[in-house]
Scaffold this motif. Structure first.
Motif, PDB file in Angstrom:
ATOM      1  N   HIS A 140       0.938  -1.289   0.026  1.00 21.51           N
ATOM      2  CA  HIS A 140       0.014   0.064   0.243  1.00 21.51           C
ATOM      3  C   HIS A 140       0.751   1.281  -0.263  1.00 21.51           C
ATOM      4  N   SER A 141       0.386   2.441  -0.343  1.00 13.58           N
ATOM      5  CA  SER A 141       1.025   3.504  -0.581  1.00 13.58           C
ATOM      6  C   SER A 141       0.650   4.440   0.469  1.00 13.58           C
ATOM      7  N   ASP A 142       1.529   5.342   1.264  1.00 17.92           N
ATOM      8  CA  ASP A 142       1.198   6.417   2.084  1.00 17.92           C
ATOM      9  C   ASP A 142       1.849   7.731   1.634  1.00 17.92           C
ATOM     10  N   GLU A 143       1.031   8.569   2.122  1.00 11.03           N
ATOM     11  CA  GLU A 143       1.816   9.864   2.237  1.00 11.03           C
ATOM     12  C   GLU A 143       1.918  10.623   3.406  1.00 11.03           C
ATOM     13  N   ARG A 144       3.217  10.570   3.729  1.00 12.57           N
ATOM     14  CA  ARG A 144       3.634  10.955   5.127  1.00 12.57           C
ATOM     15  C   ARG A 144       4.840  11.907   5.044  1.00 12.57           C
ATOM     16  N   GLN A 145       5.133  12.761   6.075  1.00 20.09           N
ATOM     17  CA  GLN A 145       6.304  13.422   6.141  1.00 20.09           C
ATOM     18  C   GLN A 145       6.551  13.979   7.558  1.00 20.09           C
ATOM     19  N   VAL A 146       7.771  13.661   8.193  1.00 17.74           N
ATOM     20  CA  VAL A 146       8.212  13.852   9.563  1.00 17.74           C
ATOM     21  C   VAL A 146       8.036  15.480   9.688  1.00 17.74           C
ATOM     22  N   PRO A 147       7.667  15.921  10.579  1.00 19.62           N
ATOM     23  CA  PRO A 147       7.786  17.459  10.703  1.00 19.62           C
ATOM     24  C   PRO A 147       9.135  18.076  10.712  1.00 19.62           C
ATOM     25  N   SER A 148       9.984  17.527  11.334  1.00 20.88           N
ATOM     26  CA  SER A 148      11.416  17.975  11.605  1.00 20.88           C
ATOM     27  C   SER A 148      12.337  16.992  10.797  1.00 20.88           C
ATOM     28  N   ALA A 162      12.146   9.973   6.143  1.00 22.35           N
ATOM     29  CA  ALA A 162      11.634  11.715   6.473  1.00 22.35           C
ATOM     30  C   ALA A 162      10.441  11.964   5.741  1.00 22.35           C
ATOM     31  N   HIS A 163      10.197  11.017   4.561  1.00 16.78           N
ATOM     32  CA  HIS A 163       8.968  11.295   3.895  1.00 16.78           C
ATOM     33  C   HIS A 163       8.882   9.996   3.028  1.00 16.78           C
ATOM     34  N   VAL A 164       7.501   9.906   2.538  1.00 14.84           N
ATOM     35  CA  VAL A 164       7.098   8.684   1.821  1.00 14.84           C
ATOM     36  C   VAL A 164       6.073   9.142   1.022  1.00 14.84           C
ATOM     37  N   HIS A 165       5.644   8.896  -0.106  1.00 13.46           N
ATOM     38  CA  HIS A 165       4.644   9.200  -0.868  1.00 13.46           C
ATOM     39  C   HIS A 165       4.148   8.344  -1.700  1.00 13.46           C
ATOM     40  N   SER A 166       3.436   8.339  -2.973  1.00  7.77           N
ATOM     41  CA  SER A 166       2.828   7.586  -3.763  1.00  7.77           C
ATOM     42  C   SER A 166       3.851   7.195  -4.792  1.00  7.77           C
ATOM     43  N   PRO A 167       4.050   6.090  -5.567  1.00 13.67           N
ATOM     44  CA  PRO A 167       5.231   5.845  -6.295  1.00 13.67           C
ATOM     45  C   PRO A 167       4.906   6.386  -7.655  1.00 13.67           C
ATOM     46  N   ALA A 168       3.897   7.036  -7.912  1.00 18.22           N
ATOM     47  CA  ALA A 168       3.504   8.033  -9.137  1.00 18.22           C
ATOM     48  C   ALA A 168       4.699   8.895  -9.557  1.00 18.22           C
ATOM     49  N   GLY A 169       5.296   8.803 -10.782  1.00 20.60           N
ATOM     50  CA  GLY A 169       6.303   9.977 -10.767  1.00 20.60           C
ATOM     51  C   GLY A 169       7.590   9.395 -10.449  1.00 20.60           C
ATOM     52  N   GLY A 170       7.646   8.260  -9.831  1.00 16.81           N
ATOM     53  CA  GLY A 170       8.917   7.680  -9.779  1.00 16.81           C
ATOM     54  C   GLY A 170       9.985   8.512  -8.816  1.00 16.81           C
ATOM     55  N   GLN A 171       9.530   9.086  -7.828  1.00 18.45           N
ATOM     56  CA  GLN A 171      10.231  10.168  -7.387  1.00 18.45           C
ATOM     57  C   GLN A 171      10.721   9.835  -6.118  1.00 18.45           C
ATOM     58  N   GLY A 172      10.397   8.674  -5.406  1.00 18.82           N
ATOM     59  CA  GLY A 172      11.193   8.169  -4.024  1.00 18.82           C
ATOM     60  C   GLY A 172      12.197   8.046  -3.948  1.00 18.82           C
TER      61      GLY A 172
END
Length: 485
Positions: free
Chosen positions: A281-289, A302-312
């Motif tokens: 499954h794909s999450d969108e999350r980002q640590v504040p600091s 520090a950050h995780v997001h959808s695989p769309a765009g292949g930017q991870g």
């Protein structure tokens, strides 16, 4: 401890209490951690990498694409050309059967998306790190952090595969240990966000019929899929079916992958001989600091997001390139105010992480569009980007990293904070000069402008053209200062 642990050969030393020591400890031996560690070791900073897994090379990988800005950063480390030879270059992205993005127009030495498995990137970065003297401790898990007992160091508590506990003491620690980061957990930091999409399937397969487009991507609302070639006869397939939303633990087989491809692409291209299939499954999350005292987070920690765009993976590698030279300057005493310099990591990279979350989220939501209104919005957005070239250029710059800039001080030259292209200089290409790991001061021949002092070694270079603008370029390829026309 005297606040300067570590030995000159990059290996751990042992203090009188038996505590192991290193200048910098990097937790996680993925691409982000290995690029960071390799940079530090190449600059002469003793560094130890802790990795929970045993040492092995695996083809089980989710990342499959290397974007232009990441290739530039690998070029600055002498790795890009070898990686390009092993992958497949794609100059045009076709999305949703309507939108076409021409990457060949990108102002870079690498105007394409390189399709190559993550393990190829890891292989090159590990080789560089080992050659530079990085000390790896595989099968070692972080169990806790302590920044209170000694204000000049961090105590990193670890346990090896045999259950033996020990402590590594370092001046700085970087958590590059992924979405389930033990470093982030030890710091007690939240990881706010939400699950965006469930039950994505991944597979590496062979095809009987090759797609017409090198990179086939499409979404119908009830399903979306893409197929990308690795260049060696294997293809990466990713797909999602709105009507089959099951937990990650639910088994997945090739028939399910074929069914999703037929729903989204109209054909499964004769998929066969899957060497790997997975569900996630794909999450969108980002640590504040990204920084807590002497501890930093980078990449998926520090950050995780959808695989769309292949930017991870690409965003993580760019995090590492931003942080490594700053840590090196801080450890080696080049920065007059190391804390201020290190704070710029958060100031520069946190906004980039937030932007990637938004852009990748927008792409996956367009792919998932299923109501008439959502599909109309997708069609309108695709039509707009096809017709308005500046908008398409901006979108490509964001996805590939070429268009990312950092905020500049008020009143500074307009070029400050921007990515430096691969300038042709009397001494050679800029990104070849950056392989020495220092700042590059570019001036017209015979001129000596009053450039601000750099917090590190400076390489002097000269324009091969009649340009007169003086530039001070950071080790990560961004312009720190500019003067003149």
């Amino acid at each position: 401890m005297d606040g300067t642990p570590g030995t000159s050969d990059g290996r751990d030393s042992t203090d009188r209490t038996g505590t192991m020591a290193a200048d910098v400890v990097v937790v996680g031996a993925g691409p982000t951690g290995m690029l960071l560690a390799g940079d530090l070791a190449a600059a002469g900073v003793p560094v130890t990498v802790l990795e929970r897994r045993p040492r092995e090379t695996s083809n089980i990988t989710r990342a499959f694409g290397v974007h232009a800005r990441t290739l530039e950063l690998l070029d600055a480390r002498g790795l890009a050309d070898e990686l390009v030879q092993r992958g497949t270059s794609i100059t045009r992205l076709r999305l949703f059967r309507r939108l076409s993005l021409d990457l060949s127009r990108l102002p870079t030495r690498f105007p394409f998306l390189l399709i190559t498995p993550q393990y190829e990137v890891e292989r090159l970065l590990e080789r560089r790190a080992v050659d530079a003297g990085v000390h790896f401790r595989y099968g070692t898990e972080l169990t806790g952090l302590d920044q209170t007992s000694d204000p000049g160091t961090v105590a990193v508590h670890v346990q090896d595969a045999q259950g033996v506990r020990s402590t590594v003491r370092a001046r700085y620690v970087v958590g590059a240990d992924g979405v389930r980061s033990s470093v982030r957990t030890a710091l007690g930091l939240p990881f706010p966000g939400e699950s965006v999409i469930r039950s994505i399937v991944l597979a590496d397969v062979r095809l009987t019929d090759e797609p017409d487009d090198v990179l086939a991507v499409n979404g119908t609302g009830d399903a979306f899929a893409f197929i990308a070639p690795f260049g060696d006869g294997w293809y990466r397939v990713m797909g999602w079916n709105r009507k089959r939303q099951v937990p990650d633990s639910e088994p997945v087989d090739l028939d399910e992958v074929r069914d999703i491809a037929r729903r989204a692409l109209g054909t499964d291209h004769g998929m066969h001989d899957a060497r790997w299939i997975s569900r996630f499954h794909s999450d969108e999350r980002q640590v504040p600091s990204y920084r807590t005292g002497r501890v930093f987070l980078a990449g998926d920690a520090a950050h995780v997001h959808s695989p769309a765009g292949g930017q991870g993976m690409n965003t993580g590698l760019q995090d590492a390139a931003n942080l490594s030279w700053k840590l090196s300057c801080a450890v080696q005493g080049h920065a007059p105010d190391p804390d201020t310099l290190l704070d710029t990591y958060q100031a520069e990279r946190h906004p980039v992480g937030a932007t990637v979350l938004r852009s990748s989220g927008a792409i996956v939501r367009l792919a998932m569009a299923h109501t008439p209104l959502q599909r109309a919005v997708r069609a309108l957005a695709s039509h707009f980007l096809n017709l308005v070239r500046p908008a398409a250029t901006k979108a490509m710059g964001l996805i590939t990293g070429i268009g990312i800039s950092y905020a500049a001080p008020h009143g500074s030259h307009p070029l400050t904070g921007r990515r430096a292209p691969d300038l042709q200089l009397v001494e050679g290409r800029l990104y070849e000069l950056l392989r020495e790991g220092g700042f590059v001061l570019v001036t017209a021949p015979g001129e000596d402008p009053a450039a601000p002092p750099a917090p590190g070694p400076v390489i002097r270079a000269h324009w091969a053209t009649d340009r007169r603008t003086a530039l001070l370029i950071r080790p990560d390829g961004y312009i720190a200062w500019a003067d003149g026309r």
